[in-house]
Design an enzyme around this catalytic site. Structure first.
Site, PDB file in Angstrom:
ATOM      1  N   ASP A   1       0.794  -1.248   0.066  1.00 31.52           N
ATOM      2  CA  ASP A   1      -0.076  -0.070   0.217  1.00 31.52           C
ATOM      3  C   ASP A   1       0.973   1.269  -0.013  1.00 31.52           C
ATOM      4  OD1 ASP A   1      -1.780  -1.951   0.215  1.00 31.52           O
ATOM      5  OD2 ASP A   1      -2.834  -1.080   1.798  1.00 31.52           O
TER       6      ASP A   1
ATOM      7  N   LYS B   1      -7.244  -4.584  -3.330  1.00 29.75           N
ATOM      8  CA  LYS B   1      -7.891  -5.088  -2.175  1.00 29.75           C
ATOM      9  C   LYS B   1      -8.793  -4.224  -1.538  1.00 29.75           C
ATOM     10  CE  LYS B   1      -4.444  -4.037   1.082  1.00 29.75           C
ATOM     11  NZ  LYS B   1      -5.121  -3.052   1.972  1.00 29.75           N
TER      12      LYS B   1
ATOM     13  N   CYS C   1      -2.431  -2.833   7.593  1.00 32.25           N
ATOM     14  CA  CYS C   1      -2.298  -3.413   6.316  1.00 32.25           C
ATOM     15  C   CYS C   1      -1.125  -4.537   6.457  1.00 32.25           C
ATOM     16  CB  CYS C   1      -2.464  -2.639   5.112  1.00 32.25           C
ATOM     17  SG  CYS C   1      -4.041  -2.075   4.930  1.00 32.25           S
TER      18      CYS C   1
HETATM   19  C1  VGL Z   1      -4.961   1.079   5.504  1.00 38.34           C
HETATM   20  C2  VGL Z   1      -6.488   1.830   6.758  1.00 38.34           C
HETATM   21  C3  VGL Z   1      -7.383   1.753   6.123  1.00 38.34           C
HETATM   22  C4  VGL Z   1      -3.508   0.550   5.377  1.00 38.34           C
HETATM   23  C5  VGL Z   1      -6.038   0.826   4.481  1.00 38.34           C
HETATM   24  O1  VGL Z   1      -3.014   0.253   4.083  1.00 38.34           O
HETATM   25  O2  VGL Z   1      -2.891  -0.009   6.379  1.00 38.34           O
HETATM   26  N1  VGL Z   1      -5.317   1.458   6.596  1.00 38.34           N
HETATM   27  N2  VGL Z   1      -7.184   1.079   4.822  1.00 38.34           N
END
Ligand code: VGL
Ligand code: ZN
Length: 235
Positions: A37, A139, A183
Site C-alpha cells: 500500500d 484489495k 495492512c
Molecule cells: C490501511 C487503513 C485503512 C492500510 C488501509 O493500508 O494500512 N489502513 N485502509
C-alpha cells in the site's frame, strides 16, 4: 551455425544486463518482496496520510524495491482500492467521524476512515515503479468488507496473491510498506499462517499511530516474523 553461437550468447547477455537483473549474489529462488500500500492516499498530502510517509520515504521504498528486483527477488505488491460506498468510510456512516470504531450490525468491529484510495481516483495508484512488479493485488473492492490483509478480506474472500506466490514457488517474503499497525500487520500474520517465512524491513514501515505500531511489531515478532533494519541486510 556454430560460429554464430558466441554472437547469440553475447546478445542474450547484453539483454540481461540492459534489463538490470544482477545475477551475482545468493540465489533468490523462492524469495519475493511484498510492498504493501505505498499509494498517494497514505503519504504526505493524502486523505489518510501516515506519519513519516513523506517524499523521502517513498524514494527509499522505490530504491529498495529496485535493488531487490536487481538482486533477483520477485516483486509483488498490494493496493488499497475502495469503491465510494465502502463500509470503512466514515462518510458512509452519518453521525460518525473518521478514526471512530463502530460495531456493525453483524458484530464486526470496524474502524472508520476518511475516504481514501478511491477506485479510479488518482490517490489509489501505485507510487513504486509499476515495471518492477510481477503483480499488484487490489484489495478492499467489496463495499461490505474491509481488507487490511493483502491475502483476504474481512469476509474471508481471498485475493489472488497466495495462488500467484504458490505458482511461482515463493516460500519467503520480504515485507514493507504502509501501515505497520493495519495492512502490514494483517498481511504478515496471514503470510505466517499460510506457512511463508517472513522478513519485515523495519526501516521501510510507516504506521498510523506509535503505540499501535509498536504493539504490531511485537505481535509480528512473537508470531515468527524476522525483522531487519534495511534491505541491505539481505545482501
Ligand atoms: C490501511 C487503513 C485503512 C492500510 C488501509 O493500508 O494500512 N489502513 N485502509
Ligand atoms: Zn482502506
Amino acid at each position: 551455425m556454430a560460429s554464430r553461437l558466441p554472437i547469440v550468447l553475447s546478445v542474450v547477455l547484453m539483454t540481461l544486463t540492459a534489463s538490470g537483473v544482477d545475477a551475482a549474489g545468493p540465489d533468490r529462488t523462492g524469495w519475493a518482496a511484498l510492498v504493501i500500500d505505498v499509494q498517494p492516499c497514505f503519504v504526505t498530502g493524502g486523505a489518510l496520510a501516515v506519519a513519516g510517509a513523506d517524499a523521502a520515504y517513498v524514494s527509499d521504498v522505490q530504491r529498495a524495491t529496485k535493488w531487490l528486483y536487481q538482486k533477483g527477488f520477485l516483486v509483488l505488491g498490494s493496493r488499497d482500492y475502495h469503491p465510494e460506498d465502502h463500509i470503512s468510510f466514515a462518510s458512509n456512516h452519518p453521525g460518525h467521524d473518521p478514526f471512530e470504531e463502530i460495531t456493525l450490525p453483524d458484530g464486526r468491529v470496524q474502524v472508520l476512515w476518511p475516504d481514501h484510495c478511491v477506485q479510479t481516483a488518482g490517490d489509489s495508484r501505485e507510487l513504486v515503479d509499476n515495471n518492477l512488479f510481477l503483480e499488484l493485488v487490489k484489495k478492499g473492492q467489496n463495499p461490505m468488507f474491509d481488507s487490511y490483509s493483502a491475502f483476504r478480506d474481512d469476509g474471508g474472500a481471498d485475493t489472488e496473491l497466495h495462488t500467484i506466490l504458490q505458482a511461482k514457488g515463493v516460500t519467503h517474503l520480504v515485507v514493507y510498506g504502509i501501515a505497520t499497525d493495519y495492512c502490514v500487520m494483517a498481511s504478515v500474520m496471514d503470510a505466517l499462517d499460510l506457512g511463508y517465512s517472513v522478513t519485515v524491513v523495519e526501516g521501510l514501515l510507516r504506521g498510523v499511530a506509535p503505540e499501535t505500531s509498536a504493539a504490531a511489531i511485537a505481535d509480528m515478532e512473537a508470531a515468527g516474523a524476522v525483522f531487519v533494519p534495511s534491505v541491505k541486510a539481505l545482501n
